[in-house]
Enzyme design. Structure first.
Site, mmCIF file in Angstrom:
data_model
loop_
_atom_site.group_PDB
_atom_site.id
_atom_site.type_symbol
_atom_site.label_atom_id
_atom_site.label_comp_id
_atom_site.label_asym_id
_atom_site.label_seq_id
_atom_site.Cartn_x
_atom_site.Cartn_y
_atom_site.Cartn_z
ATOM 1 N N HIS A 115 28.490 87.248 2.255
ATOM 2 C CA HIS A 115 28.471 88.709 2.125
ATOM 3 C C HIS A 115 29.900 89.280 2.212
ATOM 4 C CE1 HIS A 115 26.666 92.782 2.863
ATOM 5 N NE2 HIS A 115 27.825 92.962 3.472
ATOM 6 N N GLU A 116 30.607 88.926 3.268
ATOM 7 C CA GLU A 116 31.970 89.467 3.441
ATOM 8 C C GLU A 116 32.894 88.972 2.332
ATOM 9 O OE1 GLU A 116 32.238 91.890 5.424
ATOM 10 O OE2 GLU A 116 30.381 91.540 6.545
ATOM 11 N N HIS B 192 32.675 91.305 -0.511
ATOM 12 C CA HIS B 192 33.552 92.469 -0.319
ATOM 13 C C HIS B 192 35.005 92.077 -0.621
ATOM 14 C CE1 HIS B 192 30.780 95.357 1.443
ATOM 15 N NE2 HIS B 192 30.423 94.553 2.430
ATOM 16 N N GLU C 261 28.955 97.601 -1.327
ATOM 17 C CA GLU C 261 27.782 96.896 -0.807
ATOM 18 C C GLU C 261 27.052 96.175 -1.943
ATOM 19 O OE1 GLU C 261 26.534 95.769 2.769
ATOM 20 O OE2 GLU C 261 28.211 97.094 2.341
HETATM 21 ZN ZN ZN Z 1 28.764 94.871 3.719
#
Ligand code: ZN
Length: 501
Positions: free
Chosen positions: A264-265, A268, A294
Site C-alpha cells: 500500500h505505502e 503511494h 489512495e
Molecule cells: Zn494510504
C-alpha cells in the site's frame, strides 16, 4: 513599463522559501515518527513552530496579494500559470482566517490529539465531547470564511480534499454503496465461505518480514535509490521531492499486516517518485488529491496485490522465507486467506469489500454534524447504530467505535470520503486499463512495469496539474463512474466464494 517576467520571478523566489520551510517541516514530521529520541518533542516543536511561521509568511506575507494579482496579468505558460493558481488558492485558504483564530485553533488541535489518545485509552467519549465541539465550531467558522456565496459549509470542507466532489456527488456515490454493497457484504459473510486464515498469524520473525517487505516494495516498483523504508507505529508515506520518498511500516505476528501495508505505502511512494522533474519542488509537485493518492496505494495493495495472478511468480519467495509457517499452504489457500471477508469494527483493519462501508458511516455522521447541527453527545449511539445496520456489528466501547480514528481530533472533516473514492477510482482505472493491457498475464509473468508505466503516464507524472476528475476522464474516457467499483467487488468476492465450494 513592467518587465514581463518580473512578477512571476518574484513569486518564484517566495515560493522557493516556502518550499524549503515545508520540506524541512516534512522531514521533522517523518523524524518524529521514526528516529527522534523520546525527549526531543518539546524543543523540536519550537523549531517546527518557527518553520510554520516562515512558511506562512512566505505564502501570505506583505505584498503577496499584489504579487499574485500582477502574476495573473502576465502571459505565462501552462505550468507557471497553474503554479500561480495553486499559490492563489493557498493564499486564500490561509489569509481569510484571522491569525489569532488560526493560532487558537492550532493550539486546540495540538492539545486535542493528546486528549484523544488519552480518552481513547480510557474509552471515555464524554470527556472528549467538549473538545470535539470546539473543533467543530472552529471548522464551521473557517469554512464560513472560505465559502463562496451560497456554498454549503460541508461542501467547502470536502473541496479541500477532493475538488469536484461535493455532497451532491457524494450522496450519489455513497447511496450506491449503501444500496449495493451492504446487502452483498451480508450475503458473503452469511454464506459460510470464509476461508481459513489462521496460518497468517504466528511466529514470523521480524528480520524475515523485513526482508520480505523490502523485496515486495522493490518488486512492485518502488525505487530504493530514491526512497527509504523505516519503522513507525502507524505506517505512512511522505516525500521531500521525487528523489526522496519515505515509507514506513510496522511488524507484528500477522505476516499479512506488514506485507500489504508495505505494498500500500509503496503505491503511494511510486506515485510520488513518478511525478515529473519539472513539477517536483513546486506547488504542483504532489499527488492530485487525497483520493487519487489512495487510488494508487489501494490499486497496488488490493487490485494487484490481492489478486490470484499476482502471487503466481512471488508466492515461492514467501514460502522460501517462511518454510515452516507456509510449506503446507498452497498458493490458492494463501490468496483466499488474504481476501477473507468478515464483519469488523476497525476501519484500518477492514477487508477490501467492507472497507468503504466504514467510510460510509463517517460520511453520514460528518454531514449531520456540519449541516444538521447533530449534537456531539449523540455520536456514540448513532455510530453504533450505523455499524449495526451496515456491518452487522456493534462496538462494545468508544475506543472501537467513535474514538478509533484521529481525524476529527485533528480537525479533519471532509477527509474520510477520499478513502472510498480512491478505491472506486482504482476500479474504474482497472476497467480502462484492461482494454489496453492483459493485466493478469503481466502479473503472472512477474512483469509489472507496463502497468506501472501506464499509471505513470496517465496519473503520476501530472502531479497536481490536473484534478482527480480530469485525470480519470482522460485516462478512462469517461467521467467518474462508481458502478465499476461495485461490479469489481461483486465479481471478485462472488467468484472467491464460488471457487471454495
Ligand atoms: Zn494510504
Amino acid at each position: 513599463m513592467q518587465n514581463a517576467d518580473s512578477a512571476y520571478e518574484a513569486l518564484s523566489a517566495r515560493l522557493e522559501r516556502a518550499m524549503a520551510a515545508q520540506t524541512a517541516l516534512t522531514l521533522f514530521e517523518w523524524d518524529n515518527e521514526t528516529l527522534a529520541p523520546r525527549q526531543a518533542g518539546e524543543l523540536t516543536a519550537r523549531v517546527q513552530g518557527a518553520l510554520s511561521t516562515a512558511y506562512q509568511e512566505a505564502m501570505t506575507g506583505e505584498g503577496m496579494k499584489e504579487l499574485l494579482d500582477a502574476c495573473r496579468k502576465e502571459k505565462l505558460d501552462e505550468i507557471p500559470a497553474a503554479i500561480v493558481r495553486e499559490a492563489a488558492d493557498e493564499y486564500e485558504r490561509l489569509a481569510c482566517i484571522p491569525p489569532e483564530e488560526y493560532r487558537a485553533f492550532q493550539e486546540l488541535v495540538a492539545k486535542s490529539t493528546r486528549v484523544w489518545a488519552q480518552v481513547k485509552q480510557e474509552q471515555d467519549f464524554e470527556q472528549f465531547a467538549p473538545t470535539l465541539e470546539k473543533i467543530i465550531d472552529f471548522q464551521k467558522r473557517f469554512a464560513g470564511y472560505r465559502a463562496k456565496p451560497g456554498q454549503k459549509l460541508y461542501d467547502v470542507m470536502l473541496d479541500e480534499y477532493e475538488k469536484g466532489f461535493d455532497m451532491e456527488a457524494l450522496d450519489g456515490f455513497f447511496g450506491l454503496l449503501r444500496d449495493e454493497l451492504v446487502p452483498f457484504f451480508k450475503e458473503v459473510t452469511r454464506s459460510g465461505c470464509q476461508p481459513e486464515n489462521g496460518f497468517l498469524r504466528g511466529d514470523y520473525p521480524e528480520e524475515k518480514q523485513q526482508e520480505l517487505v523490502e523485496y515486495m516494495a522493490e518488486y512492485v516498483g518502488f525505487d530504493f535509490e530514491r526512497g527509504v523504508l523505516a519503522v513507525s507505529a502507524h505506517p505512512f508515506t511522505t516525500n521531500l521531492h521525487n528523489r526522496d520518498v519515505r515509507l514506513t511500516t510496522h511488524y507484528s505476528d500477522r505476516v499479512d499486516s506488514s506485507l500489504f501495508s508495505v505494498i500500500h505505502e509503496a503505491g503511494h511512494g511510486i506515485y510520488e517518485q513518478g511525478i515529473d522533474d519539472e513539477l517536483t519542488q513546486t506547488l504542483l509537485g504532489q499527488g492530485a488529491s487525497m483520493g487519487m493518492h489512495e487510488s494508487q496505494s489501494r490499486f497496488f495493495e488490493n487490485i494487484l496485490g490481492r489478486s490470484a495472478a499476482f502471487w503466481v511468480p512471488v508466492y515461492p519467495k514467501l514460502q522460501e522465507l517462511f518454510p515452516q509457517q507456509l510449506s503446507g499452504v498452497s498458493r490458492e489457500e494463501f490468496v483466499r486467506a488474504v481476501n477473507r471477508v468478515e464483519p469488523g469494527l476497525i476501519r484500518t483493519e477492514a477487508d477490501e469489500l467492507s472497507y468503504s462501508l466504514h467510510v460510509l458511516v463517517r460520511y453520514e455522521l460528518e454531514k449531520q454534524l456540519i449541516e444538521e447541527n447533530l449534537e456531539v453527545s449523540r455520536l456514540p449511539q448513532l455510530w453504533a447504530d450505523k455499524y449495526e445496520e451496515y456491518l452487522g456489528v456493534r462496538p462494545a466501547n468508544a475506543a472501537e467505535g467513535v474514538l478509533q480514528d484521529i481525524h476529527w481530533a485533528q480537525g479533519s472533516f471532509g477527509y474520510f470520503p477520499s478513502y472510498a473514492l480512491g478505491s472506486a477510482f482504482g476500479a474504474q482505472m482497472l476497467h480502462g486499463m484492461r482494454s489496453e493491457l492483459d493485466i493478469d498475464a503481466l502479473l503472472e509473468a512477474g512483469d509489472l512495469s507496463p502497468i506501472r508505466e501506464y499509471l505513470r503516464s496517465h496519473i503520476h507524472r501530472w502531479g497536481k496539474r490536473k484534478t482527480s476528475r480530469e485525470l480519470l476522464r482522460e485516462m478512462t474516457g469517461e467521467d467518474f463512474n462508481p458502478s465499476y467499483y461495485v461490479e469489481y467487488l461483486k465479481e471478485k468476492y462472488g467468484s472467491l466464494c464460488r471457487t471454495r465450494s
